[in-house]
Design an enzyme around this catalytic site. Sequence first.
Site, short mmCIF file in Angstrom:
data_model
loop_
_atom_site.label_atom_id
_atom_site.label_comp_id
_atom_site.label_asym_id
_atom_site.label_seq_id
_atom_site.Cartn_x
_atom_site.Cartn_y
_atom_site.Cartn_z
CG LEU A 1 -1.92 -1.10 1.39
CD1 LEU A 1 -2.69 -0.93 2.71
CD2 LEU A 1 -2.89 -1.15 0.22
CG ASP A 2 0.53 4.25 -2.99
OD1 ASP A 2 1.41 3.50 -3.45
OD2 ASP A 2 -0.39 4.73 -3.68
CE LYS A 3 5.29 8.95 4.72
NZ LYS A 3 6.28 10.07 4.56
#
Length: 328
Positions: free
Chosen positions: A148-150
Amino acid sequence: MSDSLSADTATSFSLHVGVEHAGQRADRILADAIGTLSRSRVKTLIETGHFTCNGEARRDPAFNLKEGMFLELHLPAPEPARPQAEHIPLTILYEDRDLIVLDKPAGLVVHPAPGNETGTLVNALLGHCGPEFEGIGGEKRPGIVHRLDKDTSGTMVVAKTPLAHQALSDAFARRDIERAYLAFAWGSLPPSGSFDGAIGRDKRDRKRMTVVQRGGKSALTHFTTKALFHNSVSLVECRLATGRTHQIRVHLSQAGHPLIGDPTYLRRIPAAARHLPQDIRTKALDFPRQALHAAVLGFMHPRTKNMLKFETPLPQDLQELAAIISEK
């Protein structure tokens, strides 16, 4: 000054520019003078702030030298090859000997990378699981089978054994995983639909992805609109048929419905924002991260073959955003 740059410790190389160097590029002359670093490595060091000319930082590897200049290139000590264990709290939804399912908070980077060498999910997993977790699927990204993106929150699964790593990686590759995300997007979307557009790197900005006509990877996102606020913001459930970098963010942005708070794909105030009352509009435009949450994750357990499904509610910041934009 050091005449040779060590691969093990931080060190530096200095050079007085002679008449024979005048008019030439800094990166070329430094690479030639050092002899043990490639020109591309020297260029990267200059661009990332490890170079000074006459005591002042310079980031242009192509600037022309003048006789009498004093150059200094600093080589930082290398980062550890393996991520280090750290004790970082995790919200664990399920765990057994093969895998962990957790609720990743926004702001947590999944694995170490330049600029984020510590404080990542991998560091936390090493601290939680112990030494036996090291090397599961790779030394630098142990256990990671998807990301997942940051600044995307939500449900993730991590492998703890080679069996689980292989089986889950294969399941993601086959697209045999149920994934649903909740997103707050600007504008009014139809009740349901799909976005079908190949995704590739944006040639004008390497940090962005975009829908491309050729050369990209096929990407398909199905969506259902769950709610509409002030005819300005849609709460959308997105289900992924593929898993491309920034897929939901790119598809919605390309369709004219960028996510609230998206720092990469929301470049101007959207027209839909004008329908919001002033105080609500200000709060929505100031939301500090992309309003995206991985709400559902379903898969077959690699050992038991039982189907598992996990759902996580919106985190506190997105609940507060929903309350703000639903105000009358």
